[in-house]
Design a protein around this motif. Structure first.
Motif, PDB file in Angstrom:
ATOM      1  N   UNK A 152     -10.356   3.758   8.340  1.00  0.00           N
ATOM      2  CA  UNK A 152      -9.567   4.259   7.220  1.00  0.00           C
ATOM      3  C   UNK A 152      -9.642   3.387   5.975  1.00  0.00           C
ATOM      4  N   UNK A 153     -10.500   2.383   5.961  1.00  0.00           N
ATOM      5  CA  UNK A 153     -10.781   1.653   4.726  1.00  0.00           C
ATOM      6  C   UNK A 153     -11.860   2.439   3.980  1.00  0.00           C
ATOM      7  N   UNK A 196      -3.547  -1.421   0.186  1.00  0.00           N
ATOM      8  CA  UNK A 196      -3.990  -2.323   1.239  1.00  0.00           C
ATOM      9  C   UNK A 196      -3.290  -1.919   2.531  1.00  0.00           C
ATOM     10  N   UNK A 197      -3.971  -2.106   3.644  1.00  0.00           N
ATOM     11  CA  UNK A 197      -3.426  -1.665   4.917  1.00  0.00           C
ATOM     12  C   UNK A 197      -2.066  -2.285   5.209  1.00  0.00           C
ATOM     13  N   UNK A 198      -1.905  -3.563   4.884  1.00  0.00           N
ATOM     14  CA  UNK A 198      -0.681  -4.266   5.257  1.00  0.00           C
ATOM     15  C   UNK A 198       0.460  -4.067   4.273  1.00  0.00           C
ATOM     16  N   UNK A 199       0.186  -3.428   3.110  1.00  0.00           N
ATOM     17  CA  UNK A 199       1.210  -3.310   2.072  1.00  0.00           C
ATOM     18  C   UNK A 199       1.743  -1.885   1.962  1.00  0.00           C
ATOM     19  N   UNK A 573       2.713  -3.903  13.663  1.00  0.00           N
ATOM     20  CA  UNK A 573       1.254  -3.855  13.621  1.00  0.00           C
ATOM     21  C   UNK A 573       0.677  -2.678  12.845  1.00  0.00           C
ATOM     22  N   UNK A 574       1.480  -1.672  12.530  1.00  0.00           N
ATOM     23  CA  UNK A 574       0.966  -0.517  11.811  1.00  0.00           C
ATOM     24  C   UNK A 574       0.787  -0.833  10.332  1.00  0.00           C
ATOM     25  N   UNK A 575       0.306   0.126   9.569  1.00  0.00           N
ATOM     26  CA  UNK A 575       0.088  -0.092   8.140  1.00  0.00           C
ATOM     27  C   UNK A 575       1.420  -0.256   7.412  1.00  0.00           C
TER      28      UNK A 575
END
Length: 679
Positions: A152-153, A196-199, A573-575
């Motif tokens: 998914x990036x 971003x995945x983590x934000x 752990x999810x986005x």
């Protein structure tokens, strides 16, 4: 929500079942030529299981591998009946680009709407999936998304309509990018949202379609969100910002100054926006919303004053969500797709009065990907029925007449037999009506035999199971199952109150819905109570684990695809996007005790029936560790479990080899678990 399916939906293509596009390979597939060793056994193989870190996937061998080989051949027949989806019409209306899985991996193809009998031409020939092709303003190239291993990036690419000049336009920062917008008034400009995945924050980017110059971030919002529309000058954009799946706000972003303002709903009001668009002249904003009520509404707002110019409420499908909106640059028509939960309807409206003028003449089924031709003469979308895989349909704006383009045969379906799909409503534990779809082979004699039944729960939770083509349904029914798809509380298309009926503290009511569906199934003369299976992916996988844990004597086996095992670990752990939205939808991550109470992990010792588990190694939504946890627990207690991990997949089943392997292995597992006669 729109096709990007923000909220944790079992995305990509759940077995290519929703008509978008399909599948890819798992390293766990073994050769069908492996000689049989002994009779198949459900007992887990002996192993020294680590107490932390990744859990080893199972590799079928002996008789299991041999049976898998036979079933893979059966599955290939169905998967070869490819699906087409995500259309885009060229500026002159002479070409349609769409996504198809006909060659085993979702790629882009070109068709000619004027020559539906002409074969489609493959445009991209990459080793990774492609998503959402869009023509450039001059029609000479196509812009599309692609990621690596379904992580998914997504990066943005450009390719000529002749297949030449493949160029990555965003080779730098790794981001979850949404499909870009290309405006005819600014033909060299791309506008898109990304994160971003983590934000949890969403950013809006502007960059050249030619590549070279780095993208420019013009706006950042503290909430999750995505762009819904860009005007033809590429100076204004409409940004949907998510508080939860039932509360969003629509912002108007000035792409020149980087400033934004909320334009809907009014301050202090709560609503959800499904779609939005600018009129061709930019003077009107169209907003598809529930308006904070039970009624799906299309609003026409003055772009300058935000005063309401018009309003449409469907007379017959009032609680349906207006999931998609297509507004052409020219002409006096617009189109909407109504999601009525178990089916779709496409209506064509007068763009000035918002009065309906025609319905798209499509068979009973479901579709998505609604787009408009720039000249206003036609619309396009993909559409499927239980007996016909998704195809691209071009709909005439004046009459609603629809025809496939291209028109393609599926010879591998010959002799498969037709399915009979019925929509029924049953009462839940508290009297709440539960809609569900029942799929049986056509002509099944009433009471002639008791069949194993597979209850399949959709992802989301804010999604629904419409009547449609499904590789999964077609394969399982061809191997002796009746399939039931419930739209439990929390599903979309049935009104705002129904969609919110499982939020937070009400989560366990949805689990009780699953029990009610199971009890209804076994009350029917065609159902075998000793062979009742629960299956689901993503949120549906979570519901599968919850059903097995809370109603252990009702279900006799389960199939869990990328399901949530523990909401506490999932939140960590999810986005960042999903984490932010789920604070209200599921529960605050600070309330560890509550999250534990609604997690399968709190009742895992009650799961005692055989379970098949699937995970994608690159899943950014429900990371593989969630599946590892349930497999480790069952193996420790010697509960029969088989674990399939696809190394080149994420929150997906996108590659042909993955789909066929999953269908074969899960079916063989259920045959053994339920002692079924092999079909």
């Amino acid at each position: 929500m729109n096709e990007r399916a923000l909220l944790f939906v079992w995305s990509s293509v759940l077995l290519a079942s929703c008509g978008g596009s399909p599948p890819e390979p798992a390293k766990t597939t073994t050769s069908a030529s492996t000689p049989p060793a002994s009779a198949p056994s459900l007992a887990p193989p002996a192993r020294s299981e680590p107490t932390s870190g990744p859990v080893a996937a199972d590799v079928p061998s002996g008789a299991s591998a041999q049976r898998d080989g036979v079933l893979v051949s059966d599955a290939e027949r169905i998967v070869a009946a490819f699906t087409n989806g995500q259309p885009s019409l060229s500026p002159d209306g002479k070409k349609v680009v769409f996504r198809s899985n006909r060659d085993g991996l979702p790629q882009l193809y070109l068709g000619d709407p004027a020559k539906p009998e002409a074969p489609a031409v493959r445009l991209t020939k990459t080793t990774e999936r492609t998503v959402r092709g869009t023509f450039s303003a001059d029609g000479k190239s196509v812009i599309f998304l692609s990621d690596r291993g379904a992580d998914e990036n997504f990066s943005i690419f450009r390719i000529g309509v002749d297949g030449s000049g493949l160029t990555e336009l965003t080779p730098g920062e790794s981001l979850h990018r949404d499909a870009p917008f290309v405006s005819d008034g600014a033909p060299d400009t791309l506008v898109y949202s990304a994160r971003k995945n983590e934000e949890p924050t969403v950013r809006v980017y502007v960059q050249s379609i030619k590549g070279g110059a780095p993208p420019k971030s013009v706006y950042t919002d503290s909430l999750p969100g995505e762009l819904l529309a860009v005007d033809r000058t590429a100076k204004r954009a409409l940004l949907n910002r998510y508080v939860s799946s039932s509360q969003t706000t629509l912002g108007l972003v000035d792409l020149v100054t980087g400033k934004a303002k909320t334009i809907y709903p009014a301050e202090g009001k709560s609503a959800v926006i499904w779609a939005a668009a600018f009129s061709g002249d930019g003077k009107t904003l169209f907003v598809a919303t529930d308006a904070g009520s039970e009624v799906g509404t299309l609003l026409a707002l003055d772009a300058a004053s935000l005063a309401e110019r018009g309003r449409f409420v469907d007379a017959s499908l009032k609680t349906a969500a207006i999931d998609e909106l297509a507004v052409p640059r020219k002409g006096d028509r617009l189109a909407i797709r109504l999601n009525a939960g178990n089916r779709s309807v496409v209506r064509i409206l007068d763009a000035k009065t918002l009065k309906p003028v025609a319905d798209a003449k499509l068979p009973l089924g479901s579709g998505a990907g609604l787009v408009a031709g720039q000249d206003g003469k036609s619309f396009a979308l993909h559409w499927s029925t239980p007996n016909q895989p998704a195809d691209i349909f071009v709909v005439q704006a004046r009459t609603g007449e629809a025809r496939t383009a291209p028109k393609e045969a599926r010879p591998t379906l010959a002799g498969l037999g037709e399915l009979e799909a019925t929509v029924q409503t049953i009462p839940s534990f508290d009297g709440t009506p539960l809609p569900l779809n029942v799929y049986k082979p056509k002509g099944l004699a009433a009471g002639s035999k008791k069949y194993p039944v597979l209850v399949s729960v959709h992802g989301g939770p804010s999604e629904s199971s419409p009547v449609r083509w499904s590789n999964q349904v077609r394969f399982y029914t061809s191997h002796g199952f009746i399939v039931v798809e419930p739209n439990i509380r929390g599903s979309t298309g049935f009104g705002r109150a129904y969609e919110q009926a499982d939020d937070g503290p009400k989560r366990m009511d949805a689990v009780k819905d699953i029990e009610a569906v199971g009890k209804w199934v076994v009350s029917n003369p065609w159902a075998d109570p000793a062979r009742l299976v629960l299956l689901g992916g993503s949120y549906g996988g979570y519901m599968t684990l919850m059903g097995l844990a809370h109603h252990p004597t009702l279900w006799k086996a389960g199939v869990d695809l990328v399901g949530v095992y523990d909401w506490r670990t999932l939140m960590r752990t999810t986005s960042g996007e999903i984490r932010a939205v789920f604070q209200k939808e599921i529960g605050p991550e600070t309330d560890s005790a509550f999250l534990a109470s609604i997690s399968p992990s709190s009742r895992v010792d009650s799961i005692a029936v055989p379970l098949f588990v699937y995970a994608g190694a690159n899943d950014p939504r429900v990371v593989r560790a969630e599946s590892d946890q349930i497999v480790r627990s069952l193996r420790t207690r010697k509960v029969p479990v088989e674990y399939m991990v696809a190394e080149n997949e994420g929150h997906s089943l996108d590659r042909k080899e993955t789909i066929t392997s999953f269908l074969a292995r899960s079916t063989r597992f259920l045959e053994d678990a339920l002692k079924l006669e092999k079909q």
